[in-house]
Design a protein around this motif. Structure first.
Motif, PDB file in Angstrom:
ATOM      1  N   ASP A 142       0.836  -1.195   0.000  1.00 25.41           N
ATOM      2  CA  ASP A 142       0.000   0.000   0.000  1.00 25.41           C
ATOM      3  C   ASP A 142       0.875   1.250   0.000  1.00 25.41           C
ATOM      4  O   ASP A 142       1.867   1.326   0.716  1.00 25.41           O
ATOM      5  N   GLY A 143       0.509   2.224  -0.812  1.00 26.25           N
ATOM      6  CA  GLY A 143       1.255   3.476  -0.846  1.00 26.25           C
ATOM      7  C   GLY A 143       2.488   3.430  -1.726  1.00 26.25           C
ATOM      8  O   GLY A 143       3.232   4.408  -1.815  1.00 26.25           O
ATOM      9  N   PHE A 144       2.751   2.293  -2.383  1.00 26.83           N
ATOM     10  CA  PHE A 144       3.914   2.170  -3.257  1.00 26.83           C
ATOM     11  C   PHE A 144       3.443   2.448  -4.686  1.00 26.83           C
ATOM     12  O   PHE A 144       2.721   1.645  -5.269  1.00 26.83           O
ATOM     13  N   PRO A 145       3.817   3.602  -5.302  1.00 24.54           N
ATOM     14  CA  PRO A 145       3.354   3.937  -6.656  1.00 24.54           C
ATOM     15  C   PRO A 145       3.658   2.814  -7.649  1.00 24.54           C
ATOM     16  O   PRO A 145       4.713   2.184  -7.584  1.00 24.54           O
ATOM     17  N   LEU A 146       2.738   2.570  -8.570  1.00 20.06           N
ATOM     18  CA  LEU A 146       2.855   1.467  -9.519  1.00 20.06           C
ATOM     19  C   LEU A 146       4.131   1.559 -10.349  1.00 20.06           C
ATOM     20  O   LEU A 146       4.829   0.556 -10.547  1.00 20.06           O
ATOM     21  N   GLU A 147       4.449   2.758 -10.822  1.00 17.64           N
ATOM     22  CA  GLU A 147       5.656   2.918 -11.647  1.00 17.64           C
ATOM     23  C   GLU A 147       6.904   2.560 -10.859  1.00 17.64           C
ATOM     24  O   GLU A 147       7.797   1.875 -11.359  1.00 17.64           O
ATOM     25  N   ASP A 148       6.966   3.031  -9.600  1.00 16.35           N
ATOM     26  CA  ASP A 148       8.113   2.709  -8.752  1.00 16.35           C
ATOM     27  C   ASP A 148       8.163   1.220  -8.450  1.00 16.35           C
ATOM     28  O   ASP A 148       9.232   0.618  -8.389  1.00 16.35           O
ATOM     29  N   TRP A 149       6.989   0.626  -8.255  1.00 16.38           N
ATOM     30  CA  TRP A 149       6.914  -0.802  -7.954  1.00 16.38           C
ATOM     31  C   TRP A 149       7.453  -1.638  -9.117  1.00 16.38           C
ATOM     32  O   TRP A 149       8.260  -2.549  -8.931  1.00 16.38           O
ATOM     33  N   ASN A 150       7.018  -1.322 -10.334  1.00 20.54           N
ATOM     34  CA  ASN A 150       7.482  -2.072 -11.501  1.00 20.54           C
ATOM     35  C   ASN A 150       8.983  -1.943 -11.679  1.00 20.54           C
ATOM     36  O   ASN A 150       9.675  -2.923 -11.982  1.00 20.54           O
ATOM     37  N   ARG A 151       9.495  -0.731 -11.464  1.00 21.47           N
ATOM     38  CA  ARG A 151      10.934  -0.524 -11.594  1.00 21.47           C
ATOM     39  C   ARG A 151      11.698  -1.295 -10.518  1.00 21.47           C
ATOM     40  O   ARG A 151      12.722  -1.920 -10.777  1.00 21.47           O
ATOM     41  N   PHE A 152      11.162  -1.264  -9.302  1.00 19.08           N
ATOM     42  CA  PHE A 152      11.840  -1.932  -8.203  1.00 19.08           C
ATOM     43  C   PHE A 152      11.792  -3.452  -8.337  1.00 19.08           C
ATOM     44  O   PHE A 152      12.739  -4.142  -7.981  1.00 19.08           O
ATOM     45  N   MET A 153      10.698  -3.961  -8.866  1.00 18.53           N
ATOM     46  CA  MET A 153      10.615  -5.408  -9.069  1.00 18.53           C
ATOM     47  C   MET A 153      11.660  -5.882 -10.068  1.00 18.53           C
ATOM     48  O   MET A 153      12.235  -6.958  -9.917  1.00 18.53           O
ATOM     49  N   ARG A 154      11.917  -5.067 -11.070  1.00 15.47           N
ATOM     50  CA  ARG A 154      12.976  -5.430 -12.020  1.00 15.47           C
ATOM     51  C   ARG A 154      14.333  -5.393 -11.328  1.00 15.47           C
ATOM     52  O   ARG A 154      15.188  -6.245 -11.559  1.00 15.47           O
ATOM     53  N   MET A 155      14.528  -4.394 -10.467  1.00 19.39           N
ATOM     54  CA  MET A 155      15.797  -4.278  -9.749  1.00 19.39           C
ATOM     55  C   MET A 155      15.963  -5.423  -8.748  1.00 19.39           C
ATOM     56  O   MET A 155      17.058  -5.953  -8.562  1.00 19.39           O
ATOM     57  N   ALA A 156      14.864  -5.822  -8.108  1.00 20.21           N
ATOM     58  CA  ALA A 156      14.929  -6.865  -7.084  1.00 20.21           C
ATOM     59  C   ALA A 156      15.345  -8.201  -7.668  1.00 20.21           C
ATOM     60  O   ALA A 156      15.969  -9.019  -6.982  1.00 20.21           O
ATOM     61  N   ALA A 157      15.001  -8.447  -8.924  1.00 21.53           N
ATOM     62  CA  ALA A 157      15.364  -9.724  -9.546  1.00 21.53           C
ATOM     63  C   ALA A 157      16.875  -9.936  -9.546  1.00 21.53           C
ATOM     64  O   ALA A 157      17.348 -11.073  -9.446  1.00 21.53           O
ATOM     65  N   TYR A 158      17.613  -8.862  -9.670  1.00 22.25           N
ATOM     66  CA  TYR A 158      19.076  -8.940  -9.716  1.00 22.25           C
ATOM     67  C   TYR A 158      19.649  -9.627  -8.473  1.00 22.25           C
ATOM     68  O   TYR A 158      20.299 -10.689  -8.594  1.00 22.25           O
ATOM     69  N   PRO A 159      19.441  -9.118  -7.265  1.00 20.07           N
ATOM     70  CA  PRO A 159      20.027  -9.784  -6.108  1.00 20.07           C
ATOM     71  C   PRO A 159      19.410 -11.147  -5.805  1.00 20.07           C
ATOM     72  O   PRO A 159      20.102 -12.044  -5.329  1.00 20.07           O
ATOM     73  N   TYR A 160      18.107 -11.312  -6.078  1.00 20.11           N
ATOM     74  CA  TYR A 160      17.460 -12.600  -5.784  1.00 20.11           C
ATOM     75  C   TYR A 160      18.100 -13.717  -6.611  1.00 20.11           C
ATOM     76  O   TYR A 160      18.530 -14.742  -6.077  1.00 20.11           O
ATOM     77  N   TYR A 161      18.155 -13.505  -7.927  1.00 17.58           N
ATOM     78  CA  TYR A 161      18.717 -14.536  -8.800  1.00 17.58           C
ATOM     79  C   TYR A 161      20.229 -14.687  -8.571  1.00 17.58           C
ATOM     80  O   TYR A 161      20.767 -15.798  -8.620  1.00 17.58           O
ATOM     81  N   GLU A 162      20.893 -13.553  -8.335  1.00 17.94           N
ATOM     82  CA  GLU A 162      22.352 -13.650  -8.188  1.00 17.94           C
ATOM     83  C   GLU A 162      22.760 -14.363  -6.904  1.00 17.94           C
ATOM     84  O   GLU A 162      23.734 -15.112  -6.886  1.00 17.94           O
ATOM     85  N   THR A 163      22.043 -14.116  -5.821  1.00 15.67           N
ATOM     86  CA  THR A 163      22.353 -14.827  -4.583  1.00 15.67           C
ATOM     87  C   THR A 163      22.252 -16.336  -4.805  1.00 15.67           C
ATOM     88  O   THR A 163      23.126 -17.103  -4.388  1.00 15.67           O
ATOM     89  N   TYR A 164      21.191 -16.737  -5.482  1.00 16.37           N
ATOM     90  CA  TYR A 164      21.002 -18.166  -5.763  1.00 16.37           C
ATOM     91  C   TYR A 164      22.127 -18.685  -6.649  1.00 16.37           C
ATOM     92  O   TYR A 164      22.697 -19.769  -6.395  1.00 16.37           O
ATOM     93  N   ALA A 165      22.495 -17.911  -7.680  1.00 16.08           N
ATOM     94  CA  ALA A 165      23.571 -18.333  -8.583  1.00 16.08           C
ATOM     95  C   ALA A 165      24.899 -18.471  -7.843  1.00 16.08           C
ATOM     96  O   ALA A 165      25.641 -19.437  -8.049  1.00 16.08           O
TER      97      ALA A 165
END
Length: 392
Positions: A142-165
């Motif tokens: 709640d309160g997280f603007p959609l545009e910021d959310w979409n951008r952040f979700m793309r950014m979040a994929a980086y550490p999530y996948y990389e930690t696993y790798a």
């Protein structure tokens, strides 16, 4: 990875708080104290006290409460009490928040080199959970603007996948690790990726018989080549100030020693305006440590600014002691008539941090650059600025 984790945690804090700024700052200080507590049961008490003291509502303030539960979970993880770690992770309501803390947990185990099988299980759970909701709009806090959310979700994929790798690589499953490292870097300009990511990616490529691709990437991204590139130097030189005297200052370091710019005449000086609460400032510190060690002939001064409160110096000293960097930390002081403004930051017209300032041997202000995006960009930029300042 540490850089991204700091930014990730910062976003976790910032996206959820809707109280007044002063309340946010005080609440953040309380949460930071929890990160330093070694007894997880004491953190459980702290969490309950914070919820009571700030009258946090389970619905209205669910994001804040998620952060508190995440900190408690991590403290149990650090103590080796994995069952309670999983209990508190399971109590986090928002899937995004849950994924962030799962990834932090996997990364902490990986860095400690302990329980690597469990670290891999957590990292796998992280990417599976992320994949399950990354395209689900209901996962947005709640309160997280959609545009910021979409951008952040793309950014979040980086550490999530990389930690696993990275964990898969450590556990000798390079074939699967390469799949997830390529997912981590998908859509990211390799020039903006962390050096550790490039190293891991090239190592995995070589392990899977793709030496030519690894060599091509390393040749393209060699920072020494870019630093010496005439086109890049020319671009940086165009941003140089001409005949502008740098404002003198007189500040105390953390040991009570007074440092003035006038006393440093004859040396190139780099000022780094930062704060303990500024996530990009903290994220840039590893790169600043690296470049400062590469240039012992240059004076690097880290001006802690916008640190409010009577305990400002103590807070900065605690940060420096815990991280063993930055050295040469100076305390900027509030202006007498306008306590929201700080003397040296105002003199150098700093309107956002982190800001790096380069002063030549003659005391002339040559460069001022704001923000932080990647270690590689920061190092290359400062290398060019220092080289140009030396020529003046």
């Amino acid at each position: 990875m540490k850089t991204i984790m700091i930014l990730l945690l910062s976003m976790l804090f910032c996206c959820s708080w809707n109280a007044k700024a002063q309340t946010k700052e005080t609440l953040q200080n309380r949460i930071q104290m929890m990160t330093k507590e070694s007894d997880p049961e004491k953190n459980v008490v702290s969490m309950r006290n914070i919820i009571r003291d700030y009258q946090l509502d389970s619905v209205k303030n669910s994001e804040d409460i998620d952060v508190l539960k995440g900190q408690v979970a991590l403290s149990f993880l650090k103590a080796g009490t994995f069952l309670k770690f999983e209990i508190y992770i399971g109590l986090i309501r928002n899937k995004f928040n849950q994924t962030s803390y799962l990834n932090m947990a996997a990364d902490q185990l990986f860095r400690a080199g302990n329980n690597m099988d469990y670290a891999q299980a957590l990292a796998q759970k992280t990417v599976e959970l992320y994949d399950s909701y990354k395209d689900d709009p209901s996962a947005r806090p709640d309160g997280f603007p959609l545009e910021d959310w979409n951008r952040f979700m793309r950014m979040a994929a980086y550490p999530y996948y990389e930690t696993y790798a990275a964990i898969l690589h450590e556990n000798r499953d390079d074939k699967t690790a390469l799949i997830f490292e390529e997912k981590a870097l998908k859509g990211i300009d390799l020039d903006d990726a962390m050096s550790s990511s490039i190293t891991l990616y090239s190592t995995l490529l070589v392990s899977q018989g793709q030496e030519d691709k690894a060599r091509e990437i390393l040749m393209k991204l060699d920072p020494i080549q870019r630093e010496g590139n005439d086109t890049y130097r020319t671009k940086i030189a165009k941003t140089m100030f001409t005949n502008q005297e740098a404002s003198n200052f007189s500040l105390l370091d953390l040991h009570g020693k007074r440092v003035t710019l006038a006393d440093l005449r004859g040396k190139v000086v780099v000022l780094d305006f930062w704060a303990t609460w500024c996530a990009p400032c903290v994220a840039s510190m590893p790169a600043m440590e690296k470049i400062s060690k590469q240039h012992p002939e240059v004076v690097f001064l880290f001006v802690a600014t916008r640190e409010n409160g009577k305990d400002a110096a103590l807070r900065v000293a605690s940060y420096v002691k815990m991280n063993k960097f930055p050295v040469n930390a100076l305390m900027d002081q509030p202006m007498d008539q306008h306590t929201e403004l700080f003397q040296v930051a105002s003199a150098y017209k700093v309107d956002g941090i982190p800001t790096k300032v380069v002063i030549d041997r003659k005391g002339k202000l040559r460069f001022s650059t704001k923000g932080y995006s990647s270690d590689r960009e920061l190092i290359n930029e400062l290398e060019a600025m220092i080289a140009i300042a030396k020529e003046q």
